[in-house]
Design an enzyme around this catalytic site. Structure first.
Site, PDB file in Angstrom:
ATOM      1  N   GLY A 250       0.827  -1.208   0.000  1.00 48.64           N
ATOM      2  CA  GLY A 250       0.000   0.000   0.000  1.00 48.64           C
ATOM      3  C   GLY A 250       0.856   1.250   0.000  1.00 48.64           C
ATOM      4  N   ASN A 251       0.259   2.373   0.347  1.00 44.61           N
ATOM      5  CA  ASN A 251       0.984   3.640   0.409  1.00 44.61           C
ATOM      6  C   ASN A 251       0.432   4.501   1.533  1.00 44.61           C
ATOM      7  OD1 ASN A 251      -1.295   5.232  -0.687  1.00 44.61           O
ATOM      8  ND2 ASN A 251      -0.855   4.102  -2.581  1.00 44.61           N
ATOM      9  N   ARG A 252       0.973   5.682   1.687  1.00 43.70           N
ATOM     10  CA  ARG A 252       0.672   6.533   2.843  1.00 43.70           C
ATOM     11  C   ARG A 252      -0.483   7.503   2.610  1.00 43.70           C
ATOM     12  NH1 ARG A 252       5.230   6.062   6.198  1.00 43.70           N
ATOM     13  NH2 ARG A 252       7.109   5.331   5.127  1.00 43.70           N
TER      14      ARG A 252
END
Length: 402
Positions: free
Chosen positions: A208-210
């Site tokens: 995923g990412n932030r």
């Protein structure tokens, strides 16, 4: 110009309300004030009387030339602004409590109400306060979210009153949009993506990412406030979903799910805004069971393959009457990489921002963006809150599709 009632409660940020009142008056609006007993301990009614040249309502028993002063003020108002809105008044409004001049007048008000909260960050995050905020939104009351920064208690957190300029700008947009019941994006359909996508590794883990989803959600709310019908495709977010009858929400998890949903909704859209942080790669194989760590194992290799390029494939299908906006979140060579994206994706506008180190926009309420369009020089906007950027972007896009 509008008749605006400002309801002031006993928060320490009350002094900022004076600047907002002055700005409203400079813009030609008539302003009257009502104050709670706590508010009068911080600023005297005499000060507000001198500023507005109108009596200040502080009690249900002071007639001020009207036999029912709270009803007279409620009927007089074109707009009602609660500033600052403490947890106390938010709770009263959400539950229909009327036990003083301010809460009683607000209960009798049929004009649009805008609430501008300000309180300690722990109070703001309290589940009871958040439930009350949700209830106010469901009741059609607009919320100008508090900012993150240094609080009166001497530490940082979300809860401080938004800056007067931002409050004034948002009020200007709301008032202008409500004028004569018309809004500048009325009848238009906007498709917006927000948040991050997750690509599963096994039933437990994912890539995923932030992304928090703050920017995309702010854009969706600004578009809805401008009268647009909004379809919001949400990935993973760290902030509450918007509650607005103009916004229809579709939840997705992976890039593939987002692509399918965007492809389905895009033909009926006037504007597509791809604010989501989409994963560029996914595991080539998804384990059916949780991958176990063995005592002798030092490494785990994953083979990744490209995900679909939603912006590029969707923009390639746009009609001449559709406008496509993409985001370029970069950690280096910001304009160079954003320009490459502009040229290769067939988008009409790319919004570039830096997400490296301390300048990262991920999770922050602030951002600094640069707008790129083919054949024009980059336009760098100053650092602003994401809500300010959203409002300004929607105003710009309205000029593109008129």
């Amino acid at each position: 110009m509008a008749k605006i009632a400002v309801y002031m409660t006993g928060g320490i940020a009350l002094y900022k309300g004076i600047e907002v009142i002055r700005s409203l008056e400079k813009n030609g609006h008539q302003v009257r004030v009502a104050m709670t007993a706590s508010a009068t301990k911080l600023i005297t009614p005499t000060t507000l009387h001198a500023l507005t040249h109108a009596p200040v309502l502080t009690t249900l028993w002071d007639q001020n030339n009207s036999p029912v002063p709270h009803i007279e003020l409620a009927d007089w108002s074109d707009f009602a602004i609660v500033l600052p809105a403490t947890a106390n008044i938010i709770g009263k409004m959400a539950n229909g409590i009327a036990d003083d001049a301010v809460s009683t007048t607000l209960l009798a008000t049929t004009a649009p109400i805008i609430v501008v909260p300000a309180m300690n960050t722990h109070m703001w995050r309290n589940p009871a306060v958040q439930r009350n905020i949700v209830q106010l939104k469901q009741d059609g009351i607009r919320i100008i979210e508090p900012a993150t920064g240094m609080l009166a208690e001497g530490y940082e957190g979300k809860g401080r009153l938004a800056e007067p300029d931002e409050i004034t700008n948002q009020l200007r947009l709301i008032i202008n949009n409500s004028n004569s019941g018309r809004t500048f994006l009325s009848g238009k359909h906007l498709l917006i993506t927000a948040g991050g996508t997750r690509e599963p590794i096994d039933p437990v883990r994912f890539i995923g990412n932030r992304s928090s989803g703050k920017m995309g959600i702010a854009i969706a709310e600004a578009a809805a406030n401008a009268g647009a019908h909004v379809e919001l495709v949400l990935g993973q977010i760290t902030v509450p979903q918007p509650i607005n009858k103009q916004i229809k929400i579709y939840r997705v998890e992976s890039t593939e799910e987002m692509q399918v949903m965007v492809g389905k909704l895009f033909p009926a859209s006037d504007i597509l805004i791809m604010a989501a942080a989409v994963a560029d790669f996914r595991p080539s194989q998804i384990a059916s069971q949780k991958i176990k760590k063995h005592p002798e194992q030092e490494e785990l290799e994953l083979q990744l393959v490209k995900t679909a390029d939603i912006l590029k494939t969707t923009a390639a299908k746009k009609r001449s009457d559709q406008f496509v906006v993409g985001f370029a979140a970069e950690t280096n060579s910001l304009l160079e990489n954003a320009n490459k994206k502009l040229e290769s994706k067939n988008a009409d506008l790319i919004i570039a921002n830096n997400v490296a180190g301390n300048d990262s926009a991920f999770g922050s309420d602030l951002d600094q963006v640069t707008l790129l369009q083919l054949g024009t020089s980059p336009i760098k906007w100053p650092k602003m809150t994401k809500r300010e950027i959203a409002t300004k972007l929607i105003q710009l896009l309205a000029t593109k599709i008129r």
